[in-house]
Design an enzyme around this catalytic site. Structure first.
Site, short mmCIF file in Angstrom:
data_model
loop_
_atom_site.label_atom_id
_atom_site.label_comp_id
_atom_site.label_asym_id
_atom_site.label_seq_id
_atom_site.Cartn_x
_atom_site.Cartn_y
_atom_site.Cartn_z
N LEU A 88 10.15 10.93 -2.03
CA LEU A 88 10.01 11.55 -0.71
C LEU A 88 8.61 11.27 -0.15
CD1 LEU A 88 11.53 15.07 -1.48
CD2 LEU A 88 12.71 12.96 -0.86
N LYS A 103 9.28 5.67 -11.28
CA LYS A 103 8.52 6.46 -10.30
C LYS A 103 7.07 6.02 -10.26
CE LYS A 103 7.00 9.83 -7.70
NZ LYS A 103 7.24 9.89 -6.26
N LEU A 163 1.27 -2.75 4.68
CA LEU A 163 0.25 -3.77 4.95
C LEU A 163 -0.59 -3.38 6.17
CD1 LEU A 163 1.97 -7.24 4.31
CD2 LEU A 163 0.44 -5.95 2.82
N GLY A 212 -4.26 8.61 0.56
CA GLY A 212 -4.61 9.94 0.07
C GLY A 212 -3.33 10.69 -0.25
N CYS A 254 0.45 12.14 -3.97
CA CYS A 254 1.19 11.21 -4.85
C CYS A 254 0.36 10.03 -5.33
CB CYS A 254 2.44 10.72 -4.13
SG CYS A 254 3.69 11.98 -3.87
#
Length: 456
Positions: free
Chosen positions: A153, A204, A250, A257, A260
């Site tokens: 998410l 993940k 890109l 930041g 995650c």
């Protein structure tokens, strides 16, 4: 199906809402009383577009409920999602203490077969750890399965991503659990990839590490473009047309930041270290990102000189548009550095109206972009909220002490900004502040070429 979701953060709440919308009976377990009371009243504890409206509809229809303790609903749940936070420890490793507590409680409360789904981002091997903890805390040996079902998410589009995922990853160790999870996700029009537990956990981390790598790579190319006079927008456009590369992630700027990428890159470096692998590439990705925010401060000093007692405006505080999350946000570091250099900071963000968790202390919060720029010597765009893309440049210029604009996200057309009388600087694009430097740099390049190849 009857489902419990433990943890009401971005992942847990978006997951709970999407599952409730597809006809499941969902209860959300949240231990923090303030957050729990907000949820019971249909108030989201964080800003996420569309989430609060969906939440209120489900509460009215009695499709979702909220509880402080898992024991209130565990015996009625067929599937238990664990979506608690796994923040970084000082070492960079993921803090699994919250997950361990939940697994311990599940083991003690279990009275029949359950599927326990790890939705939190966890190190490889955590599902095996969860199975051991649950088993060790059972009073009687009840059958259960642990499934790895990592989330992908994006804050700002979390609910949309939960409703319309790009893929479903299921790490399953039994046919029974696999069948239950496949039935749960029948509503999804996306590939369902079934694999082993450890591969699922690694997918993940590998996904986020690769995306972070693309960001740091394009930022390094932008830093070179700054010195040779190339335009990173054109460079990225040309690169992105290659199907092997793709255009996503890109966009050069001041770095990533949020909750995650910083956490997951550090955790994967630690995972590699535990098996005696020096992940040099990912370490470089993190190092580049840790320095990238400094580019706007360097440009600020280039244009203004000494910024002591000068007023600097910051547009945007959250780490990206569409969220109020300031975890690992470049804005925090930029403001701290300006304060250290003696500058006075005025800020505006569409959703963040005051200090958060100790961050942004000592700055002046303003009511709109123009008020924030009143009397300012420079404006720095940090977060590319839509509101900042529709600026009346003459109105802005009229209120500023000096018409200086530093675009940390490359969202403006340099020609438009310069035509309105601003000194403009961005990341990796030819701009007013670096033209002289570019000429000097290119002379050096030509001199080197002459000596090496005897070019006359």
């Amino acid at each position: 199906m009857r489902i419990s979701v433990v943890g009401a953060g971005y992942v847990g709440l978006a997951t709970a809402v999407s599952l409730a919308e597809t006809g499941n009976e969902v209860c959300v377990v949240e231990k923090e009383m303030d957050k729990l009371e907000k949820l019971k009243n249909g108030i989201s504890p964080f800003f996420e577009p569309g989430l609060e409206q969906a939440l209120n509809e489900l509460i009215r229809e009695r499709k979702i409920s909220f509880h402080q303790d898992l024991k209130e609903k565990i015996h009625n749940s067929e599937i238990i999602f664990i979506a608690v936070g796994t923040p970084s420890l000082p070492s960079g490793e993921a803090d699994l203490s919250g997950l361990i507590k939940v697994c311990t409680q599940i083991g003690k409360l279990m009275r029949d077969y359950k599927v326990i789904v790890i939705k939190s981002t966890v190190p490889v091997g955590t599902c095996d750890l969860a199975k051991r903890i649950i088993r060790e805390n059972q009073e009687d040996l009840y059958d259960f399965d642990v499934v790895s079902n990592p989330e992908f998410l994006r804050e700002g589009t979390a609910l949309k991503d939960a409703r319309e995922p790009s893929r479903i990853i299921l790490g399953c160790g039994s046919k029974k659990a696999r069948n239950i999870m496949q039935k749960l996700y029948e509503f999804v029009d996306a590939p369902v990839i079934i694999t082993d537990l450890r591969s699922s956990e690694m997918i993940k981390y590998a996904s986020n590490a690769f995306l972070a790598t693309k960001i740091s790579f394009i930022n390094e190319i932008a830093n070179i473009c700054d010195k040779v006079g190339a335009d990173i927008i054109e460079v990225a456009r040309g690169m992105g047309k290659d199907k092997r590369i793709g255009s996503d992630f890109l966009r050069a700027g001041i770095g990533y930041g949020g909750s995650c990428f910083p956490k997951d890159t550090k955790a994967l470096i630690q995972i590699a270290g535990h098996v005696a692998h020096d992940f040099k590439l990912l370490k470089a990705v993190v190092e580049v990102n840790n320095l990238q925010w400094k580019k706007v401060v360097e440009k600020l000093e280039f244009l203004l000189g000494d910024i002591k007692k000068k007023t600097i405006t910051i547009w945007g505080l959250s780490f990206k548009p569409g969220t109020d999350d300031t975890r690992e946000a470049p804005s925090i570091l930029i403001i701290k550095e300006i304060n250290r250099l003696g500058g006075v900071v005025q800020v505006y963000d569409p959703v963040i109206k005051g200090p958060v968790g100790g961050a942004f202390e000592g700055v002046t919060f303003c009511t709109d972009p123009y008020a924030a720029a009143e009397g300012s010597d420079a404006v720095i765009l940090v977060t590319e909220w839509q509101e900042f893309l529709n600026i009346d440049w003459q109105r802005l210029k009229k209120g500023m002490a000096q018409p200086v604009l530093i675009d940390g996200r490359n969202v403006y057309d340099p020609h438009t900004i310069v035509a309105n009388g601003f000194y403009y600087s961005c990341i990796g694009r030819p701009s007013v502040e670096n033209r002289g430097f570019v000429k000097e740099s290119m002379v050096d390049v030509y001199n080197i070429a002459e000596k090496r190849w005897n070019i006359s």
